[in-house]
Design a protein around this motif. Sequence first.
Motif, PDB file in Angstrom:
ATOM      1  N   GLY A 179       0.589  -1.389  -0.211  1.00  0.00           N
ATOM      2  CA  GLY A 179      -0.377   0.193  -0.193  1.00  0.00           C
ATOM      3  C   GLY A 179       0.536   1.284  -0.176  1.00  0.00           C
ATOM      4  N   ILE A 180       1.639   1.177   0.931  1.00  0.00           N
ATOM      5  CA  ILE A 180       2.410   2.681   0.603  1.00  0.00           C
ATOM      6  C   ILE A 180       2.957   2.711  -0.575  1.00  0.00           C
ATOM      7  CG2 ILE A 180       5.084   3.338   2.088  1.00  0.00           C
ATOM      8  CD1 ILE A 180       4.197   1.725   4.098  1.00  0.00           C
ATOM      9  N   HIS A 181       3.937   1.325  -1.516  1.00  0.00           N
ATOM     10  CA  HIS A 181       4.798   1.120  -2.642  1.00  0.00           C
ATOM     11  C   HIS A 181       3.789   2.259  -3.643  1.00  0.00           C
ATOM     12  CE1 HIS A 181       8.499  -0.227  -2.050  1.00  0.00           C
ATOM     13  NE2 HIS A 181       8.196  -1.172  -1.881  1.00  0.00           N
ATOM     14  N   ALA A 182       2.522   1.867  -3.606  1.00  0.00           N
ATOM     15  CA  ALA A 182       0.976   2.187  -4.440  1.00  0.00           C
ATOM     16  C   ALA A 182       1.434   3.793  -3.968  1.00  0.00           C
ATOM     17  CB  ALA A 182      -0.106   1.626  -4.626  1.00  0.00           C
ATOM     18  N   GLY A 183       0.973   3.936  -2.799  1.00  0.00           N
ATOM     19  CA  GLY A 183       1.249   5.356  -2.223  1.00  0.00           C
ATOM     20  C   GLY A 183       2.083   6.373  -3.126  1.00  0.00           C
ATOM     21  N   VAL A 184       2.619   6.368  -2.390  1.00  0.00           N
ATOM     22  CA  VAL A 184       3.502   6.830  -2.955  1.00  0.00           C
ATOM     23  C   VAL A 184       4.428   7.191  -4.441  1.00  0.00           C
ATOM     24  CG1 VAL A 184       6.655   6.812  -3.466  1.00  0.00           C
ATOM     25  CG2 VAL A 184       5.500   6.348  -1.205  1.00  0.00           C
ATOM     26  N   ALA A 185       4.053   5.612  -5.217  1.00  0.00           N
ATOM     27  CA  ALA A 185       3.912   5.800  -7.191  1.00  0.00           C
ATOM     28  C   ALA A 185       2.745   6.837  -7.412  1.00  0.00           C
ATOM     29  CB  ALA A 185       3.532   4.417  -7.125  1.00  0.00           C
ATOM     30  N   PHE A 186       2.187   6.820  -7.018  1.00  0.00           N
ATOM     31  CA  PHE A 186       0.658   7.411  -7.690  1.00  0.00           C
ATOM     32  C   PHE A 186       0.581   9.173  -6.983  1.00  0.00           C
ATOM     33  CE2 PHE A 186      -3.096   9.692  -6.224  1.00  0.00           C
ATOM     34  CZ  PHE A 186      -4.262   9.738  -7.107  1.00  0.00           C
ATOM     35  N   LEU A 187       1.151   9.319  -5.902  1.00  0.00           N
ATOM     36  CA  LEU A 187       1.694  10.796  -5.240  1.00  0.00           C
ATOM     37  C   LEU A 187       2.836  10.834  -6.498  1.00  0.00           C
ATOM     38  CD1 LEU A 187       1.831  10.851  -1.509  1.00  0.00           C
ATOM     39  CD2 LEU A 187      -0.465  11.734  -3.713  1.00  0.00           C
ATOM     40  N   ILE A 188       3.662  10.154  -6.475  1.00  0.00           N
ATOM     41  CA  ILE A 188       4.988  10.891  -7.639  1.00  0.00           C
ATOM     42  C   ILE A 188       4.264  11.337  -9.461  1.00  0.00           C
ATOM     43  CG2 ILE A 188       7.218   9.875  -9.292  1.00  0.00           C
ATOM     44  CD1 ILE A 188       7.989   8.839  -7.015  1.00  0.00           C
ATOM     45  N   SER A 194      14.904 -10.581 -17.755  1.00  0.00           N
ATOM     46  CA  SER A 194      13.180 -11.085 -16.735  1.00  0.00           C
ATOM     47  C   SER A 194      13.794 -11.311 -15.525  1.00  0.00           C
ATOM     48  CB  SER A 194      12.712 -12.598 -17.191  1.00  0.00           C
ATOM     49  OG  SER A 194      13.919 -13.453 -17.359  1.00  0.00           O
ATOM     50  N   PRO A 195      14.712 -11.599 -15.009  1.00  0.00           N
ATOM     51  CA  PRO A 195      15.211 -11.148 -13.875  1.00  0.00           C
ATOM     52  C   PRO A 195      14.937  -9.515 -13.392  1.00  0.00           C
ATOM     53  CG  PRO A 195      16.493 -12.336 -14.727  1.00  0.00           C
ATOM     54  CD  PRO A 195      16.436 -12.032 -15.947  1.00  0.00           C
ATOM     55  N   MET A 196      15.540  -8.502 -14.078  1.00  0.00           N
ATOM     56  CA  MET A 196      14.852  -6.986 -13.744  1.00  0.00           C
ATOM     57  C   MET A 196      13.529  -7.041 -13.657  1.00  0.00           C
ATOM     58  SD  MET A 196      17.316  -3.731 -16.365  1.00  0.00           S
ATOM     59  CE  MET A 196      15.916  -4.169 -17.382  1.00  0.00           C
ATOM     60  N   VAL A 197      13.043  -7.201 -14.659  1.00  0.00           N
ATOM     61  CA  VAL A 197      11.809  -6.787 -13.984  1.00  0.00           C
ATOM     62  C   VAL A 197      10.770  -7.880 -12.753  1.00  0.00           C
ATOM     63  CG1 VAL A 197       9.360  -7.281 -15.481  1.00  0.00           C
ATOM     64  CG2 VAL A 197      11.072  -7.224 -16.368  1.00  0.00           C
ATOM     65  N   ASN A 198      10.886  -9.102 -12.952  1.00  0.00           N
ATOM     66  CA  ASN A 198      10.403 -10.019 -11.717  1.00  0.00           C
ATOM     67  C   ASN A 198      10.852  -8.907 -10.057  1.00  0.00           C
ATOM     68  OD1 ASN A 198       9.358 -11.699 -13.178  1.00  0.00           O
ATOM     69  ND2 ASN A 198      11.252 -13.159 -13.094  1.00  0.00           N
ATOM     70  N   ILE A 199      11.789  -8.383 -10.204  1.00  0.00           N
ATOM     71  CA  ILE A 199      11.429  -7.592  -8.841  1.00  0.00           C
ATOM     72  C   ILE A 199      11.322  -5.955  -8.793  1.00  0.00           C
ATOM     73  CG2 ILE A 199      14.539  -8.695  -8.663  1.00  0.00           C
ATOM     74  CD1 ILE A 199      15.373  -5.843  -9.650  1.00  0.00           C
ATOM     75  N   VAL A 200      10.462  -5.902 -10.075  1.00  0.00           N
ATOM     76  CA  VAL A 200       9.660  -4.741  -9.425  1.00  0.00           C
ATOM     77  C   VAL A 200       8.318  -4.671  -8.526  1.00  0.00           C
ATOM     78  CG1 VAL A 200       8.245  -2.486 -10.286  1.00  0.00           C
ATOM     79  CG2 VAL A 200      10.247  -3.890 -11.573  1.00  0.00           C
ATOM     80  N   PRO A 201       8.405  -3.386  -7.437  1.00  0.00           N
ATOM     81  CA  PRO A 201       6.967  -4.562  -6.213  1.00  0.00           C
ATOM     82  C   PRO A 201       5.889  -4.283  -7.133  1.00  0.00           C
ATOM     83  CG  PRO A 201       8.963  -2.963  -5.648  1.00  0.00           C
ATOM     84  CD  PRO A 201       9.321  -3.500  -7.512  1.00  0.00           C
ATOM     85  N   LEU A 202       4.662  -4.928  -7.003  1.00  0.00           N
ATOM     86  CA  LEU A 202       3.898  -4.779  -7.378  1.00  0.00           C
ATOM     87  C   LEU A 202       3.041  -3.899  -7.597  1.00  0.00           C
ATOM     88  CD1 LEU A 202       2.527  -9.070  -7.081  1.00  0.00           C
ATOM     89  CD2 LEU A 202       3.187  -7.383  -9.453  1.00  0.00           C
ATOM     90  N   GLY A 203       2.798  -3.009  -6.061  1.00  0.00           N
ATOM     91  CA  GLY A 203       2.952  -1.922  -5.674  1.00  0.00           C
ATOM     92  C   GLY A 203       3.077  -0.328  -5.969  1.00  0.00           C
ATOM     93  N   ALA A 204       4.214  -0.638  -6.792  1.00  0.00           N
ATOM     94  CA  ALA A 204       4.295   0.968  -7.863  1.00  0.00           C
ATOM     95  C   ALA A 204       3.668   0.038  -8.596  1.00  0.00           C
ATOM     96  CB  ALA A 204       6.006   0.461  -8.192  1.00  0.00           C
ATOM     97  N   ILE A 205       3.321  -0.577  -9.309  1.00  0.00           N
ATOM     98  CA  ILE A 205       2.510  -1.212 -10.718  1.00  0.00           C
ATOM     99  C   ILE A 205       0.886  -0.793 -10.624  1.00  0.00           C
ATOM    100  CG2 ILE A 205       1.798  -2.575 -12.449  1.00  0.00           C
ATOM    101  CD1 ILE A 205       4.445  -2.484 -12.567  1.00  0.00           C
ATOM    102  N   ALA A 206       0.718  -1.597  -8.625  1.00  0.00           N
ATOM    103  CA  ALA A 206      -0.683  -0.892  -8.615  1.00  0.00           C
ATOM    104  C   ALA A 206      -1.055   0.884  -8.280  1.00  0.00           C
ATOM    105  CB  ALA A 206      -0.904  -1.357  -7.155  1.00  0.00           C
ATOM    106  N   GLY A 207      -0.173   1.550  -8.144  1.00  0.00           N
ATOM    107  CA  GLY A 207      -0.206   2.836  -7.633  1.00  0.00           C
ATOM    108  C   GLY A 207       0.313   3.836  -9.426  1.00  0.00           C
ATOM    109  N   ILE A 208       0.910   3.310  -9.883  1.00  0.00           N
ATOM    110  CA  ILE A 208       0.898   3.472 -11.347  1.00  0.00           C
ATOM    111  C   ILE A 208      -0.263   3.554 -12.590  1.00  0.00           C
ATOM    112  CG2 ILE A 208       1.569   3.871 -14.017  1.00  0.00           C
ATOM    113  CD1 ILE A 208       4.418   2.510 -12.205  1.00  0.00           C
TER     114      ILE A 208
END
Length: 586
Positions: free
Chosen positions: A195-204, A367-381
């Motif tokens: 949730g924090i990742h999502a909020g930060v990504a949304f605000l950015i 693919s290893p670089m993509v796999n480490i991206v947090p889902l929260g960032a995707i959710a925020g975007i």
Amino acid sequence: MIGKRSVQNIRQNLSTLYKVLIISYQFTNTTTTVALTQIPEAITGALIAGVNPALALQSTWLMNILTAIIGGRPGMISGTTPFIGIALAGLVEESGVEYVYYAVMFAGFLQLVFGIMGLGGVLTRFLPYSVVQGFSNAMALYIVAAQFRFGKVAPDKSFLAEYSTRHLVEPGHSWAHITDNGTDWKLGSSMVILGIHAGVAFLICLALPKLTRVVPSAFVAIVVCTFAEHMFIRQPSDFRSALIEDFGLVKTSLMEPIWSDNDITLPGFNLDTFEKVYLYGLAVFGTGLCESLLATHIVDELTEMKGGKNRVAIGQGVANIVSSMFGGMGGSGSIAQSIVANHSDGITNLCTFLTGAFVLFFVYVASPMVNIVPLGAIAGIMTWAAFKLVDWESLLQALAALLPLTIRDKVNLDCKTPRADALIMLAVMAITLCLDLSIGLLSGVLIAVFLFVHDNSRRVIVEREVNTEESTSVIYNVTGPIFFATAGGFCDIFPLEEIQFDPDEVVILLEGAEIYDYSGMVALRKVYDRFADLGKVVHLSLLSPTSRRLMEKTAYMWQGVNFLEVEEVDQSFDHSTLVSESVNQG
């Protein structure tokens, strides 16, 4: 010594090189961001359909590259979407994944024919703006709801996810992953950090464009959240949030035609196979085409540049055919990803092509670089994309339409739209969210058509004018549309028990009327014959050019009918002595 002109040329070249580098940098960041956010969406579509995510990823990069080459709508991103997964879920459950390729191939063929016949532009003409508003708002809510999958879909589930199958009419399916009690939420620190990742990504994404547009805000959000997750959360503690690899590994086999792939057992290409796939192919055709054309329409509104609807249909058809031939599950234009690309200044076919190229790069190389991206960032975007997709003004207008005048005056709401348009918008939102994209659009169009017909069916006005001195003639001045919805009421305005007392000469003026169809012509001929059967001399006059052209196509119907030109209308009528009576069709 270097001359002044040489120095100026060097400066100009350096300036041009700098601009090229800046543009290339922006393009790279934009397409990287869209590619990263598109991968979870494609995986979601695969999980809904109940197939290996490799099928969705294969389709996603292929469709972006192919539509860009063929020349689809610039800036529109394509790929596997959740709606395509919904359309194919029943086929996978009933017959198996091998039949998906034929269904998508059939859908692509229909889309190709649809575009070649030039029906893309015709279809969009039947979409009232209130329908587009309702769909946009519903899609925004759907995008937000889809992000909750990241907090509830267990990473160890098989590809046949719990929510992979559904019926065409299944209320609340868009929210089933939220309301269902069969699976538990990932409670605890993982959910909080997500949730924090999502909020930060949304605000950015929301704030950064106000400061600078040199770097796409969505790309910054992904970099910041990924760096924070692995440097400040996982390194010093045991806390962690879900990554893309927890939702579905980004990995697929090398591209190979389905007929030569030993891992695929294709059914025979025969009538029995067609009977199993054609309904699902029609569902993919309708759903994919509607989503693609609506994505085109929305991007048109954002960029204020019109895209070719027929070219989009052709591009989607070819891309679906080719992707299914190489083991993909097909796709359509993605509204959410197109919004992300547009607000990151990706509005060209080059952006679409590079998005496909980066998805290909991430799938096969990085693919290893993509796999480490947090889902929260995707959710925020994606939540930010939904926020930009909502037509806030339309919601305010709908609220104003539902409130009485006294309340609107108190709160100074002066943006009311007709209640019919507000009803259409809200109905499309509800039906799209609760049932299906295609059903929502079709229902909205049908409601709009019904309300339009009902409104116009009451707009036929007939004014009766009689010369009170001589009473030898009567003029009926007709105003309004005469078509199937008004034909019966138009005839009822001339009852036998009343017109039998009219003077012997009758002139029906049609200057303000318009005849639209065969029903309208039949109604006009009935009224003419009704007067003629009473022994009266009847004349039709002042036909509009379009009505005249329509009536000339059925000349046999007007044999024996008297037509008067403008100059032949009885000029002896002294309008100062006319008694006028107006009759409305109720």
